[in-house]
Design a protein around this motif. Sequence first.
Motif, mmCIF file in Angstrom:
data_model
loop_
_atom_site.group_PDB
_atom_site.id
_atom_site.type_symbol
_atom_site.label_atom_id
_atom_site.label_comp_id
_atom_site.label_asym_id
_atom_site.label_seq_id
_atom_site.Cartn_x
_atom_site.Cartn_y
_atom_site.Cartn_z
ATOM 1 N N ARG A 160 -9.309 54.340 49.467
ATOM 2 C CA ARG A 160 -7.978 54.171 50.043
ATOM 3 C C ARG A 160 -7.271 52.924 49.514
ATOM 4 N NH1 ARG A 160 -8.587 53.348 55.617
ATOM 5 N NH2 ARG A 160 -10.868 53.273 55.560
ATOM 6 N N GLU A 161 -7.596 52.524 48.298
ATOM 7 C CA GLU A 161 -6.879 51.392 47.696
ATOM 8 C C GLU A 161 -5.445 51.790 47.379
ATOM 9 O OE1 GLU A 161 -8.485 48.248 45.034
ATOM 10 O OE2 GLU A 161 -10.150 49.659 44.828
ATOM 11 N N ASP A 162 -4.554 50.794 47.372
ATOM 12 C CA ASP A 162 -3.155 51.108 47.084
ATOM 13 C C ASP A 162 -2.971 51.408 45.593
ATOM 14 O OD1 ASP A 162 -1.834 48.500 45.674
ATOM 15 O OD2 ASP A 162 -3.399 47.898 47.088
ATOM 16 N N ALA A 163 -1.898 52.143 45.297
ATOM 17 C CA ALA A 163 -1.664 52.644 43.937
ATOM 18 C C ALA A 163 -1.517 51.520 42.915
ATOM 19 C CB ALA A 163 -0.413 53.528 43.926
ATOM 20 N N ASP A 164 -0.859 50.434 43.283
ATOM 21 C CA ASP A 164 -0.649 49.332 42.334
ATOM 22 C C ASP A 164 -1.975 48.692 41.942
ATOM 23 O OD1 ASP A 164 2.055 49.762 42.372
ATOM 24 O OD2 ASP A 164 2.499 48.154 43.795
ATOM 25 N N THR A 165 -2.852 48.511 42.922
ATOM 26 C CA THR A 165 -4.155 47.901 42.634
ATOM 27 C C THR A 165 -4.988 48.805 41.738
ATOM 28 O OG1 THR A 165 -4.130 46.757 44.764
ATOM 29 C CG2 THR A 165 -6.259 46.965 43.664
ATOM 30 N N ILE A 166 -4.957 50.118 42.019
ATOM 31 C CA ILE A 166 -5.710 51.063 41.189
ATOM 32 C C ILE A 166 -5.192 51.047 39.753
ATOM 33 C CG2 ILE A 166 -6.161 53.525 40.793
ATOM 34 C CD1 ILE A 166 -6.208 53.858 43.851
ATOM 35 N N ALA A 167 -3.867 51.073 39.602
ATOM 36 C CA ALA A 167 -3.281 51.056 38.258
ATOM 37 C C ALA A 167 -3.671 49.787 37.509
ATOM 38 C CB ALA A 167 -1.768 51.181 38.349
ATOM 39 N N LYS A 168 -3.630 48.660 38.206
ATOM 40 C CA LYS A 168 -3.978 47.387 37.564
ATOM 41 C C LYS A 168 -5.444 47.372 37.141
ATOM 42 C CE LYS A 168 -3.945 42.374 38.288
ATOM 43 N NZ LYS A 168 -3.633 41.270 39.234
ATOM 44 N N LYS A 169 -6.325 47.888 38.001
ATOM 45 C CA LYS A 169 -7.760 47.898 37.681
ATOM 46 C C LYS A 169 -8.031 48.750 36.439
ATOM 47 C CE LYS A 169 -10.010 47.003 42.133
ATOM 48 N NZ LYS A 169 -10.948 47.544 43.152
ATOM 49 N N VAL A 170 -7.414 49.923 36.373
ATOM 50 C CA VAL A 170 -7.675 50.809 35.232
ATOM 51 C C VAL A 170 -7.048 50.236 33.959
ATOM 52 C CG1 VAL A 170 -7.327 53.117 34.271
ATOM 53 C CG2 VAL A 170 -7.871 52.835 36.702
ATOM 54 N N ARG A 171 -5.847 49.681 34.063
ATOM 55 C CA ARG A 171 -5.182 49.139 32.874
ATOM 56 C C ARG A 171 -5.916 47.948 32.282
ATOM 57 N NH1 ARG A 171 0.474 49.740 35.870
ATOM 58 N NH2 ARG A 171 1.026 51.856 35.179
ATOM 59 N N THR A 172 -6.658 47.223 33.096
ATOM 60 C CA THR A 172 -7.399 46.052 32.594
ATOM 61 C C THR A 172 -8.859 46.373 32.271
ATOM 62 O OG1 THR A 172 -7.830 45.362 34.889
ATOM 63 C CG2 THR A 172 -5.919 44.404 33.791
ATOM 64 N N MET A 173 -9.200 47.647 32.292
ATOM 65 C CA MET A 173 -10.571 48.036 31.929
ATOM 66 C C MET A 173 -10.854 47.705 30.470
ATOM 67 S SD MET A 173 -11.248 51.792 33.649
ATOM 68 C CE MET A 173 -12.810 51.994 32.751
ATOM 69 N N PRO A 174 -12.099 47.323 30.166
ATOM 70 C CA PRO A 174 -12.459 47.116 28.749
ATOM 71 C C PRO A 174 -12.462 48.450 28.010
ATOM 72 C CG PRO A 174 -14.413 47.020 30.137
ATOM 73 C CD PRO A 174 -13.233 47.074 31.072
ATOM 74 N N THR A 175 -12.189 48.402 26.728
ATOM 75 C CA THR A 175 -12.187 49.619 25.912
ATOM 76 C C THR A 175 -13.130 49.406 24.722
ATOM 77 O OG1 THR A 175 -10.221 48.794 24.744
ATOM 78 C CG2 THR A 175 -9.853 50.263 26.611
ATOM 79 N N ASP A 176 -13.068 50.309 23.763
ATOM 80 C CA ASP A 176 -13.908 50.187 22.566
ATOM 81 C C ASP A 176 -13.615 48.842 21.895
ATOM 82 O OD1 ASP A 176 -15.229 50.347 20.175
ATOM 83 O OD2 ASP A 176 -14.216 52.152 19.473
ATOM 84 N N PRO A 177 -14.632 47.974 21.760
ATOM 85 C CA PRO A 177 -14.393 46.657 21.153
ATOM 86 C C PRO A 177 -13.856 46.718 19.726
ATOM 87 C CG PRO A 177 -16.755 47.078 21.441
ATOM 88 C CD PRO A 177 -16.029 48.140 22.186
#
Length: 400
Positions: free
Chosen positions: A277-294
């Motif tokens: 039940r996290e808010d949409a802005d927090t979820i978007a921020k968490k996914v956007r700052t995820m690490p990707t292929d180095p």
Amino acid sequence: MFPERIFSGMRPTGSLHLGHYHGVLKNWVRLQSEYPCFFSVVDWHALTTHYETPEVIEANVTEVLIDWLAAGIDPTQATLFIQSRVPEHAELALLLGMSTPLGWLERVPTYKEQIEKIKDRDLQTYGFLGYPVLMAADILLYRASLVPVGEDQVPHVEMTREIARRFNYLYGRESDFEEKALEAARKLGGKRSKRYLELRNAYQQDGVDEALDQARALLQESQSLSLNDRERLFGYLEGARKIILVEPQVLLTEASRMPGLDGQKMSKSYGNTIGLREDADTIAKKVRTMPTDPARVRRTDPGDPTRCPVWELHAVYSDDATREWAAAGCRSAGIGCLECKQPVIDGILREQQPMLERAQKYMDDPSLLRAIVADGCDKARKFAHETMRDVREAMGLAYT
């Protein structure tokens, strides 16, 4: 034989995350329409490791219950209750503990692992050593035949089976058991009684496993037996003991495919979760700052999807066409990482929306949740009372 019934419990550790949903709750939602289900918030279990911080338990219990309802657990189909509101859990755990060998508890795999792993609190306690007995009591109290667990929890169910088997061996003896069993067999009627005894002999004397299954089916079909007579005849099939506590079977659940934000298993201890039940802005921020292929240092650098934690989330939330688009765009540098992450964000928010809607009414009116819990606890206590009546009688504690 007792009807098929499911028990499962969850410790109140606070708000649940998507790992809980994909690993446990989706399965519960499916099972509640297939079996009678008892789902318990096992708050006493929280005290086995967090006995020094009891002040957080009440709020955590509430959060867990709301998350269950948000995920789709239906109180008109399943029984939802709080362990400590059914004191028979403690009574059965105490009585089972009287005959559970100490060596069994010391050999539980997770016991030594947790002692070595958790260094910030003292777990050299009677409660922590004995938690498998309390867990067994949780299951056996409802004579649950099935317990949905992952591979890592199978040893706990096996321990419960051993505890139940030992209890039935010690206390399922009746001085006139065989006479009562034969009297019960006669109530089946001439042909059925004769067939039952033939199948029992085939199993016990000749070791024909199919005969045991056929005899059980015969008893299941019979409508003329009381519960006690039925228990005796099931026990008489396999020996000379009455079945008081049901040995539960494992109902294996698929391992969750839900990865955390860093690619590891989603877990609060790793700090890589997304709440139900996290808010949409927090979820978007968490996914956007995820690490990707180095390898993708710049937008123009091609990458490898299999080395990127975001790709694992695409496996959960994206359809085939979107995954093909993301994989091709990554390998060719045709899309940037933020572009790749957007369908995942959209998928999570889409999945979450009905959960937020279901949860809101309980947050707006807490009395609705209290009513569900009160009703569930009443239903659970009725089943618990029946079991404890038989347990006390078997242990010679039914006197007044």
